[in-house]
Design a protein around this motif. Structure first.
Motif, PDB file in Angstrom:
ATOM      1  N   THR A   1      79.883 -67.055  23.936  1.00  0.00           N
ATOM      2  CA  THR A   1      80.964 -66.067  23.879  1.00  0.00           C
ATOM      3  C   THR A   1      80.618 -64.829  24.697  1.00  0.00           C
ATOM      4  OG1 THR A   1      81.561 -66.847  21.661  1.00  0.00           O
ATOM      5  CG2 THR A   1      82.387 -64.678  22.338  1.00  0.00           C
ATOM      6  N   ALA A   2      79.360 -64.390  24.626  1.00  0.00           N
ATOM      7  CA  ALA A   2      78.944 -63.211  25.382  1.00  0.00           C
ATOM      8  C   ALA A   2      79.014 -63.459  26.884  1.00  0.00           C
ATOM      9  CB  ALA A   2      77.531 -62.805  24.975  1.00  0.00           C
ATOM     10  N   ALA A   3      78.647 -64.660  27.324  1.00  0.00           N
ATOM     11  CA  ALA A   3      78.709 -64.985  28.752  1.00  0.00           C
ATOM     12  C   ALA A   3      80.154 -65.007  29.244  1.00  0.00           C
ATOM     13  CB  ALA A   3      78.044 -66.335  29.000  1.00  0.00           C
TER      14      ALA A   3
ATOM     15  N   GLY B   1      76.204 -70.193  32.278  1.00  0.00           N
ATOM     16  CA  GLY B   1      74.761 -70.291  32.183  1.00  0.00           C
ATOM     17  C   GLY B   1      74.102 -68.937  32.154  1.00  0.00           C
ATOM     18  N   ILE B   2      72.782 -68.955  31.965  1.00  0.00           N
ATOM     19  CA  ILE B   2      72.008 -67.726  31.856  1.00  0.00           C
ATOM     20  C   ILE B   2      70.673 -67.924  32.552  1.00  0.00           C
ATOM     21  CG2 ILE B   2      70.939 -68.345  29.649  1.00  0.00           C
ATOM     22  CD1 ILE B   2      71.363 -65.357  28.857  1.00  0.00           C
ATOM     23  N   THR B   3      70.120 -66.848  33.095  1.00  0.00           N
ATOM     24  CA  THR B   3      68.852 -66.925  33.809  1.00  0.00           C
ATOM     25  C   THR B   3      68.083 -65.618  33.652  1.00  0.00           C
ATOM     26  OG1 THR B   3      67.831 -67.227  35.987  1.00  0.00           O
ATOM     27  CG2 THR B   3      69.964 -66.146  35.943  1.00  0.00           C
ATOM     28  N   ASP B   4      66.778 -65.704  33.797  1.00  0.00           N
ATOM     29  CA  ASP B   4      65.948 -64.497  33.781  1.00  0.00           C
ATOM     30  C   ASP B   4      65.743 -63.951  35.185  1.00  0.00           C
ATOM     31  OD1 ASP B   4      64.204 -66.645  34.585  1.00  0.00           O
ATOM     32  OD2 ASP B   4      62.525 -65.281  34.222  1.00  0.00           O
ATOM     33  N   LEU B   5      66.270 -64.623  36.201  1.00  0.00           N
ATOM     34  CA  LEU B   5      66.158 -64.149  37.569  1.00  0.00           C
ATOM     35  C   LEU B   5      67.055 -62.931  37.767  1.00  0.00           C
ATOM     36  CD1 LEU B   5      66.336 -67.606  39.375  1.00  0.00           C
ATOM     37  CD2 LEU B   5      64.322 -66.130  39.245  1.00  0.00           C
TER      38      LEU B   5
ATOM     39  N   ALA C   1      73.239 -59.400  32.541  1.00  0.00           N
ATOM     40  CA  ALA C   1      73.197 -59.843  31.145  1.00  0.00           C
ATOM     41  C   ALA C   1      72.963 -58.680  30.202  1.00  0.00           C
ATOM     42  CB  ALA C   1      72.110 -60.900  30.968  1.00  0.00           C
ATOM     43  N   ALA C   2      73.423 -57.504  30.570  1.00  0.00           N
ATOM     44  CA  ALA C   2      73.240 -56.317  29.739  1.00  0.00           C
ATOM     45  C   ALA C   2      73.920 -56.512  28.385  1.00  0.00           C
ATOM     46  CB  ALA C   2      73.810 -55.086  30.449  1.00  0.00           C
ATOM     47  N   GLY C   3      73.168 -56.240  27.321  1.00  0.00           N
ATOM     48  CA  GLY C   3      73.714 -56.349  25.976  1.00  0.00           C
ATOM     49  C   GLY C   3      73.694 -57.745  25.389  1.00  0.00           C
ATOM     50  N   ILE C   4      73.259 -58.744  26.144  1.00  0.00           N
ATOM     51  CA  ILE C   4      73.197 -60.124  25.645  1.00  0.00           C
ATOM     52  C   ILE C   4      71.823 -60.363  25.029  1.00  0.00           C
ATOM     53  CG2 ILE C   4      73.250 -62.561  26.289  1.00  0.00           C
ATOM     54  CD1 ILE C   4      75.303 -61.917  28.366  1.00  0.00           C
ATOM     55  N   ASP C   5      71.793 -60.742  23.775  1.00  0.00           N
ATOM     56  CA  ASP C   5      70.540 -60.932  23.040  1.00  0.00           C
ATOM     57  C   ASP C   5      69.995 -62.333  23.289  1.00  0.00           C
ATOM     58  OD1 ASP C   5      68.404 -60.684  21.360  1.00  0.00           O
ATOM     59  OD2 ASP C   5      69.561 -61.000  19.516  1.00  0.00           O
TER      60      ASP C   5
ATOM     61  N   ALA D   1      68.468 -61.850  32.373  1.00  0.00           N
ATOM     62  CA  ALA D   1      68.765 -60.856  33.411  1.00  0.00           C
ATOM     63  C   ALA D   1      70.184 -60.992  33.938  1.00  0.00           C
ATOM     64  CB  ALA D   1      67.779 -60.986  34.569  1.00  0.00           C
ATOM     65  N   GLN D   2      70.677 -62.248  34.065  1.00  0.00           N
ATOM     66  CA  GLN D   2      72.016 -62.474  34.597  1.00  0.00           C
ATOM     67  C   GLN D   2      72.678 -63.643  33.868  1.00  0.00           C
ATOM     68  OE1 GLN D   2      72.463 -61.735  39.159  1.00  0.00           O
ATOM     69  NE2 GLN D   2      70.548 -62.856  38.925  1.00  0.00           N
ATOM     70  N   VAL D   3      73.993 -63.613  33.844  1.00  0.00           N
ATOM     71  CA  VAL D   3      74.779 -64.764  33.404  1.00  0.00           C
ATOM     72  C   VAL D   3      75.619 -65.202  34.607  1.00  0.00           C
ATOM     73  CG1 VAL D   3      74.862 -64.233  30.955  1.00  0.00           C
ATOM     74  CG2 VAL D   3      76.533 -63.200  32.501  1.00  0.00           C
ATOM     75  N   PHE D   4      76.032 -66.459  34.592  1.00  0.00           N
ATOM     76  CA  PHE D   4      76.798 -66.968  35.724  1.00  0.00           C
ATOM     77  C   PHE D   4      77.875 -67.926  35.236  1.00  0.00           C
ATOM     78  CE2 PHE D   4      73.091 -69.723  35.204  1.00  0.00           C
ATOM     79  CZ  PHE D   4      73.639 -70.997  35.215  1.00  0.00           C
ATOM     80  N   ARG D   5      78.884 -68.080  36.075  1.00  0.00           N
ATOM     81  CA  ARG D   5      79.969 -69.027  35.817  1.00  0.00           C
ATOM     82  C   ARG D   5      80.205 -69.836  37.080  1.00  0.00           C
ATOM     83  NH1 ARG D   5      86.212 -67.348  35.493  1.00  0.00           N
ATOM     84  NH2 ARG D   5      85.953 -67.718  37.735  1.00  0.00           N
ATOM     85  N   ILE D   6      80.319 -71.149  36.921  1.00  0.00           N
ATOM     86  CA  ILE D   6      80.612 -72.037  38.053  1.00  0.00           C
ATOM     87  C   ILE D   6      81.929 -72.746  37.762  1.00  0.00           C
ATOM     88  CG2 ILE D   6      79.828 -73.989  39.437  1.00  0.00           C
ATOM     89  CD1 ILE D   6      76.982 -73.267  38.769  1.00  0.00           C
TER      90      ILE D   6
END
Length: 437
Positions: A268-270, A339-343, A306-310, A315-320
């Motif tokens: 939901t956060a993404a 998706g989510i990544t620490d990059l 990804a600010a505020g996402i626990d 670091a970032q979220v993405f949508r494809i």
């Protein structure tokens, strides 16, 4: 390291294996690695050395696909004497002829092997600096032609996204036809390289367990040198908080994970972070199109902080957004994944994130699992004794990886190219005297 006749036929004690320096064995060839595997048989009554048995299975798997042990036995029975000699096959002192192992011997040995040890040695061929073997160009086959898939891969390689870190794709596969003796199907977790779709590590999932717990020991097979700074991609099953901590804190790697409803808060956060018009994400959007296999595809990737996402180290979220259609360009299906990544944005933009996700599918799903199912008929194989199902799957990984490192893209085409010539297969594995028939 040259292969000596004594090394081909010598059995190595388990005590010697424990004293072997892992760094010094990193560049061993195939037969040298087979010689490091502990023989599960009693010393009394041995006729065939373990190295020669494993060498026969490895070579025959390229030709007959390891569809059954009877086919492997038949390949060895039809092999010329010189080929059997190069493989170190037992020589009858009375007749002077090399006699390959029977189907019963092959079954007994493969069922009793240590699967972790076999995977470690074979996986070592495709890591620790072995990527120099990869040809990186279309392979010439009969008549001087190149494979159609090789030409397509060469075209795709010309537009490959820059700035990518080394990557590994983790995913599990159930051997649908194989079952454990105590019941239940055999399930394997593999780690494939993004660059050439070869299995660098593999583990069997214990009964009443799952892939998540097996991820740490799987990564441990590669060692810190290979994982530090690398990107690990996985499907939604591994999108767990503990897995993210494990990758970043313990293995010093990065992660690119898919978010689905199994993590509802993250999902939901993404969605919320990536909602908005195309104009809002113009500078962080990457669009690419593809054409082939009777269809067209457009992939639109957008990223957001990804600010505020626990979620650990996020670091970032993405949508494809994927649109698929026919060759006429008309869209017929739509798929959205998050998706989510620490990059960070400095380490990976939308183009790099899209490449990591696509490389995951190309490496493990299409490049490995699909080939094992379709070309090697893995899911119809009904082996169930001991380590036999896993061992045969490992030899299929070996065949695929060796052919890819030799420059072949279409594995089915490559197998047909090698099935007519026993010596050609030995040359593929750099065994024996090249060119002797």
């Amino acid at each position: 390291m040259p292969v000596t006749p004594s090394l081909l036929i010598a059995a190595v004690d388990c005590e010697q294996l424990g004293e072997t320096d892992a760094d010094s064995s990193a560049r061993l060839e195939l037969l040298d690695r087979f010689a490091l595997i502990c023989d599960p048989r009693s010393r009394r009554g041995r006729r065939h050395s373990l190295t020669s048995v494993l060498a026969v299975v490895a070579c025959a798997t390229v030709a007959v696909g390891g569809d059954c042990l009877t086919a492997i036995e038949q390949w060895a029975d039809n092999a010329p004497q010189q080929v059997l000699a190069d493989l170190g096959v037992w020589r009858d002192p009375f007749t002077g002829r090399h006699q390959p192992p029977s189907e019963r011997t092959l079954r007994r040995i493969l069922a009793d092997l240590d699967g972790d040890e076999l995977d470690t040695q074979i996986g070592g061929l495709f890591r620790d600096g072995r990527t120099d073997r990869f040809a990186g160009r279309p392979r010439k086959v009969a008549g001087g032609r190149t494979e159609r898939e090789a030409r397509r891969a060469a075209r795709c390689g010309q537009v490959r996204v820059g700035g990518l870190l080394s990557g590994y794709a983790a995913d599990g596969k159930t051997l649908k036809g194989a079952r454990r003796a105590e019941g239940g199907r055999v399930h394997l977790l593999g780690l494939a390289t993004h660059t050439d779709a070869t299995i660098a590590a593999q583990r069997q999932i214990p009964a009443k367990s799952g892939e998540i717990a097996a991820l740490d020991p799987l990564l441990g097979q590669l060692g810190p040198a290979a994982l530090t700074g690398a990107v690990i991609t996985a499907d939604a099953l591994h999108t767990q908080r503990e897995s993210a901590r494990l990758l970043v804190e313990d293995h010093h790697a990065h992660y690119v994970l898919i978010a689905k409803a199994n993590q509802p808060t993250l999902y939901t956060a993404a969605i919320g972070a990536l909602s908005g018009t195309d104009t809002d994400f113009t500078e962080v959007t990457h669009i690419e199109t593809g054409r082939g296999h009777g269809r067209t595809e457009q992939r639109i990737t957008r990223i957001a902080p990804a600010a505020g996402i626990d979620f650990p180290h996020a670091a970032q979220v993405f949508r494809i957004l994927r649109y698929r259609g026919g060759l006429d360009g008309q869209r017929r299906s739509k798929e959205v994944i998050y998706g989510i990544t620490d990059l960070t944005a400095q380490q990976a933009g939308a183009a790099q994130i899209a490449a990591y996700v696509r490389d995951h599918w190309k490496a493990i799903e299409n490049g490995t699992h699909h080939v094992r199912d379709v070309t090697f008929h893995e899911d119809v194989h009904q082996a169930r004794t001991g380590t036999l199902p896993r061992a045969l799957a490992t030899f299929r990984n070996l065949a695929i990886g060796t052919l890819r490192h030799a420059g072949y893209v279409n594995i089915a085409h490559a197998r047909r190219h090698h099935v007519y010539d026993h010596q050609r297969i030995l040359d593929l594995f750099k065994i024996g005297s090249k060119g002797s028939r």
